[in-house]
Design an enzyme around this catalytic site. Structure first.
Site, PDB file in Angstrom:
ATOM      1  N   ASP A  20       0.878  -1.161   0.000  1.00  9.38           N
ATOM      2  CA  ASP A  20       0.000   0.000   0.000  1.00  9.38           C
ATOM      3  C   ASP A  20       0.930   1.230   0.000  1.00  9.38           C
ATOM      4  O   ASP A  20       2.120   1.106   0.319  1.00  9.38           O
ATOM      5  CB  ASP A  20      -0.864  -0.042   1.262  1.00  9.38           C
ATOM      6  CG  ASP A  20      -1.678   1.217   1.446  1.00  9.38           C
ATOM      7  OD1 ASP A  20      -2.338   1.638   0.486  1.00  9.38           O
ATOM      8  OD2 ASP A  20      -1.639   1.806   2.558  1.00  9.38           O
ATOM      9  N   LEU A  21       0.416   2.377  -0.385  1.00 10.15           N
ATOM     10  CA  LEU A  21       1.268   3.569  -0.490  1.00 10.15           C
ATOM     11  C   LEU A  21       1.123   4.496   0.729  1.00 10.15           C
ATOM     12  O   LEU A  21       2.025   4.629   1.546  1.00 10.15           O
ATOM     13  CB  LEU A  21       0.915   4.323  -1.776  1.00 10.15           C
ATOM     14  CG  LEU A  21       1.647   5.631  -2.048  1.00 10.15           C
ATOM     15  CD1 LEU A  21       3.141   5.413  -2.231  1.00 10.15           C
ATOM     16  CD2 LEU A  21       1.072   6.304  -3.318  1.00 10.15           C
ATOM     17  N   ASP A  22      -0.051   5.111   0.819  1.00  5.83           N
ATOM     18  CA  ASP A  22      -0.307   6.099   1.875  1.00  5.83           C
ATOM     19  C   ASP A  22      -0.245   5.436   3.253  1.00  5.83           C
ATOM     20  O   ASP A  22      -1.003   4.508   3.520  1.00  5.83           O
ATOM     21  CB  ASP A  22      -1.706   6.722   1.688  1.00  5.83           C
ATOM     22  CG  ASP A  22      -1.815   7.516   0.382  1.00  5.83           C
ATOM     23  OD1 ASP A  22      -1.051   8.462   0.205  1.00  5.83           O
ATOM     24  OD2 ASP A  22      -2.662   7.152  -0.453  1.00  5.83           O
ATOM     25  N   THR A  28       1.123  10.547   3.644  1.00  7.62           N
ATOM     26  CA  THR A  28       0.301  11.550   2.966  1.00  7.62           C
ATOM     27  C   THR A  28      -1.002  11.821   3.711  1.00  7.62           C
ATOM     28  O   THR A  28      -1.761  12.697   3.301  1.00  7.62           O
ATOM     29  CB  THR A  28      -0.043  11.062   1.545  1.00  7.62           C
ATOM     30  OG1 THR A  28      -0.402   9.699   1.661  1.00  7.62           O
ATOM     31  CG2 THR A  28       1.119  11.216   0.594  1.00  7.62           C
ATOM     32  N   LYS A  56      -8.672   5.970   6.057  1.00  7.49           N
ATOM     33  CA  LYS A  56      -7.456   5.324   5.544  1.00  7.49           C
ATOM     34  C   LYS A  56      -7.838   4.158   4.631  1.00  7.49           C
ATOM     35  O   LYS A  56      -8.609   3.272   5.014  1.00  7.49           O
ATOM     36  CB  LYS A  56      -6.622   4.773   6.704  1.00  7.49           C
ATOM     37  CG  LYS A  56      -5.794   5.809   7.398  1.00  7.49           C
ATOM     38  CD  LYS A  56      -4.882   5.121   8.406  1.00  7.49           C
ATOM     39  CE  LYS A  56      -3.935   6.089   9.049  1.00  7.49           C
ATOM     40  NZ  LYS A  56      -3.142   5.418  10.110  1.00  7.49           N
ATOM     41  N   GLY A  57      -7.290   4.171   3.437  1.00  4.76           N
ATOM     42  CA  GLY A  57      -7.542   3.069   2.505  1.00  4.76           C
ATOM     43  C   GLY A  57      -8.865   3.186   1.762  1.00  4.76           C
ATOM     44  O   GLY A  57      -9.184   2.366   0.904  1.00  4.76           O
ATOM     45  N   ARG A  60     -11.529   8.053  -2.759  1.00  5.93           N
ATOM     46  CA  ARG A  60     -11.903   9.471  -2.698  1.00  5.93           C
ATOM     47  C   ARG A  60     -13.426   9.644  -2.657  1.00  5.93           C
ATOM     48  O   ARG A  60     -13.960  10.378  -1.822  1.00  5.93           O
ATOM     49  CB  ARG A  60     -11.333  10.203  -3.918  1.00  5.93           C
ATOM     50  CG  ARG A  60     -11.352  11.708  -3.786  1.00  5.93           C
ATOM     51  CD  ARG A  60     -10.823  12.357  -5.057  1.00  5.93           C
ATOM     52  NE  ARG A  60      -9.565  11.776  -5.478  1.00  5.93           N
ATOM     53  CZ  ARG A  60      -9.066  11.879  -6.709  1.00  5.93           C
ATOM     54  NH1 ARG A  60      -9.694  12.583  -7.634  1.00  5.93           N
ATOM     55  NH2 ARG A  60      -7.921  11.312  -7.013  1.00  5.93           N
ATOM     56  N   SER A 125      -2.511   0.391  -4.328  1.00 11.13           N
ATOM     57  CA  SER A 125      -3.023   1.565  -3.626  1.00 11.13           C
ATOM     58  C   SER A 125      -4.372   2.006  -4.182  1.00 11.13           C
ATOM     59  O   SER A 125      -4.610   1.907  -5.381  1.00 11.13           O
ATOM     60  CB  SER A 125      -2.019   2.714  -3.785  1.00 11.13           C
ATOM     61  OG  SER A 125      -2.590   3.938  -3.397  1.00 11.13           O
ATOM     62  N   ALA A 126      -5.213   2.536  -3.307  1.00  3.11           N
ATOM     63  CA  ALA A 126      -6.504   3.077  -3.747  1.00  3.11           C
ATOM     64  C   ALA A 126      -6.348   4.441  -4.396  1.00  3.11           C
ATOM     65  O   ALA A 126      -7.262   4.954  -5.041  1.00  3.11           O
ATOM     66  CB  ALA A 126      -7.427   3.210  -2.542  1.00  3.11           C
ATOM     67  N   SER A 127      -5.172   5.054  -4.235  1.00  2.00           N
ATOM     68  CA  SER A 127      -4.996   6.424  -4.697  1.00  2.00           C
ATOM     69  C   SER A 127      -4.898   6.542  -6.219  1.00  2.00           C
ATOM     70  O   SER A 127      -4.257   5.738  -6.876  1.00  2.00           O
ATOM     71  CB  SER A 127      -3.723   7.012  -4.081  1.00  2.00           C
ATOM     72  OG  SER A 127      -3.501   8.297  -4.621  1.00  2.00           O
ATOM     73  N   LYS A 156     -10.829  -1.358  -1.610  1.00  2.00           N
ATOM     74  CA  LYS A 156     -10.564  -2.185  -0.439  1.00  2.00           C
ATOM     75  C   LYS A 156     -11.763  -2.018   0.497  1.00  2.00           C
ATOM     76  O   LYS A 156     -12.273  -0.920   0.579  1.00  2.00           O
ATOM     77  CB  LYS A 156      -9.280  -1.737   0.275  1.00  2.00           C
ATOM     78  CG  LYS A 156      -8.029  -1.838  -0.603  1.00  2.00           C
ATOM     79  CD  LYS A 156      -6.859  -1.103   0.018  1.00  2.00           C
ATOM     80  CE  LYS A 156      -5.673  -1.056  -0.928  1.00  2.00           C
ATOM     81  NZ  LYS A 156      -4.523  -0.296  -0.404  1.00  2.00           N
ATOM     82  N   GLU A 180       0.233  -3.202   4.751  1.00  2.00           N
ATOM     83  CA  GLU A 180      -0.931  -2.316   4.846  1.00  2.00           C
ATOM     84  C   GLU A 180      -1.047  -1.627   6.196  1.00  2.00           C
ATOM     85  O   GLU A 180      -0.771  -2.253   7.217  1.00  2.00           O
ATOM     86  CB  GLU A 180      -2.209  -3.154   4.684  1.00  2.00           C
ATOM     87  CG  GLU A 180      -2.859  -3.076   3.342  1.00  2.00           C
ATOM     88  CD  GLU A 180      -3.458  -1.721   3.010  1.00  2.00           C
ATOM     89  OE1 GLU A 180      -3.536  -0.849   3.880  1.00  2.00           O
ATOM     90  OE2 GLU A 180      -3.865  -1.530   1.855  1.00  2.00           O
ATOM     91  N   ASP A 181      -1.482  -0.364   6.177  1.00  2.00           N
ATOM     92  CA  ASP A 181      -1.732   0.333   7.435  1.00  2.00           C
ATOM     93  C   ASP A 181      -3.228   0.456   7.727  1.00  2.00           C
ATOM     94  O   ASP A 181      -3.592   0.971   8.781  1.00  2.00           O
ATOM     95  CB  ASP A 181      -1.122   1.750   7.419  1.00  2.00           C
ATOM     96  CG  ASP A 181      -1.846   2.674   6.452  1.00  2.00           C
ATOM     97  OD1 ASP A 181      -2.188   2.218   5.338  1.00  2.00           O
ATOM     98  OD2 ASP A 181      -2.087   3.842   6.811  1.00  2.00           O
TER      99      ASP A 181
HETATM  100  C1  G6P Z   1      -5.455   5.987   0.023  1.00  2.00           C
HETATM  101  C2  G6P Z   1      -5.659   6.833   1.273  1.00  2.00           C
HETATM  102  C3  G6P Z   1      -7.080   7.347   1.331  1.00  2.00           C
HETATM  103  C4  G6P Z   1      -7.462   8.034   0.029  1.00  2.00           C
HETATM  104  C5  G6P Z   1      -7.318   7.065  -1.140  1.00  2.00           C
HETATM  105  C6  G6P Z   1      -7.646   7.709  -2.482  1.00  2.00           C
HETATM  106  O1  G6P Z   1      -6.033   4.747   0.208  1.00  2.00           O
HETATM  107  O2  G6P Z   1      -5.370   6.074   2.438  1.00  2.00           O
HETATM  108  O3  G6P Z   1      -7.194   8.234   2.425  1.00  2.00           O
HETATM  109  O4  G6P Z   1      -8.786   8.517   0.071  1.00  2.00           O
HETATM  110  O5  G6P Z   1      -5.973   6.595  -1.166  1.00  2.00           O
HETATM  111  O6  G6P Z   1      -6.667   8.668  -2.767  1.00  2.00           O
HETATM  112  P1  G6P Z   1      -6.730   9.734  -3.961  1.00  2.00           P
HETATM  113  O7  G6P Z   1      -5.314  10.245  -4.016  1.00  2.00           O
HETATM  114  O8  G6P Z   1      -7.110   8.983  -5.200  1.00  2.00           O
HETATM  115  O9  G6P Z   1      -7.739  10.739  -3.595  1.00  2.00           O
HETATM  116 MG    MG Z   2      -2.718   3.203   3.541  1.00  2.00          MG
END
Ligand code: G6P
Ligand code: MG
Length: 226
Positions: A20-22, A28, A56-57, A60, A125-127, A156, A180-181
């Site tokens: 996972d990233l964040d 972040t 977390k995770g 958006r 990552s979900a980001s 997730k 994962e956090d």
């Molecule tokens: C990660 C973070 C979440 C965030 C998600 C989407 O999983 O832990 O807090 O909402 O990514 O990130 P984004 O950068 O796409 O808004």
């Molecule tokens: Mg995370």
């Protein structure tokens, strides 16, 4: 689509690490918090750090739904899209200034050592902003595959993000360990039939096979104990 993989008992051995990233490689969460708080405040209510922990995770769009519910504010789908874009613009402004100094302790050493020991490495990552974060923090070169919010349809705790990572690496789910956090991320790993190492508090990440406070507490030798 909902995925669930039944774990097998085959002791295949770990061949790949999915990160996972964040909150695992970079911190972040503080930027997400500042941007969501600014949005909530602009709508007339507050948003606490404690609430931020629960996001977390979480994607958006789903994060926005939860924040609007906490603030007791109703918005149309079109308005939600605008609000999510506004928050993301503020967030991207902040992460554009990130530097390698913001990589969490132990990350570079751990990534270097797992690669040296022959493990494949993927991001899960979900980001949708993983590209810019990996570039600004100089981590992109460690990854054999990158799966992020731009590539998956289910958030997730659905295991899609990790199953796609395993597929791109050409390994079976039971040969993967996820770092994962987030509780939702640990659940995603387990539903995908993978091992999970929690990064954080062991009283929170109860579903993980092992929990450490950070990657600085791990060596690639520890993966042999899974
Ligand atoms: C990660 C973070 C979440 C965030 C998600 C989407 O999983 O832990 O807090 O909402 O990514 O990130 P984004 O950068 O796409 O808004
Ligand atoms: Mg995370």
């Amino acid at each position: 689509m909902q995925h669930t993989v039944n774990p097998t008992n085959t002791a295949a051995g770990i061949k790949a690490c999915l990160f996972d990233l964040d909150g695992v490689l970079v911190d972040t969460a503080v930027y997400h918090y500042k941007a969501w708080k600014r949005l909530a405040n602009s709508l007339g209510f507050d948003f606490t750090e404690e609430q931020n922990e629960h996001l977390k995770g979480i994607s958006r769009a789903e994060s926005l739904n939860r924040i609007l519910a906490w603030g007791n504010v109703k918005k149309s789908e079109a308005e939600k899209l605008e609000l999510a874009t506004l928050k993301n613009n503020w967030y991207v402004d902040m992460i554009s200034h990130m530097t390698p100094a913001e990589v969490l302790a132990g990350t570079v050493d751990f990534l270097t050592s797992v690669r040296k020991d022959g493990y494949l490495v993927a991001l899960g990552s979900a980001s949708k902003n993983s590209g810019i974060i990996l570039e600004k923090t100089n981590l992109a070169h460690f990854f054999d595959a990158i799966v992020d919010g731009n590539l998956v349809s289910a958030s997730k705790p659905d295991p899609e993000v990790f199953l796609k990572g395993a597929e791109l690496l050409g390994v079976a789910p039971n040969q993967c360990v996820v770092f994962e956090d987030a509780v939702a991320g640990i659940e995603a790993a387990k539903r995908g039939g993978m091992k999970a190492i929690g990064i954080g508090n062991k009283n929170v990440l109860t579903g993980a096979d092992m929990v450490v406070s950070g990657l600085d507490k791990l060596t690639s030798q520890d993966l042999k104990r899974l």
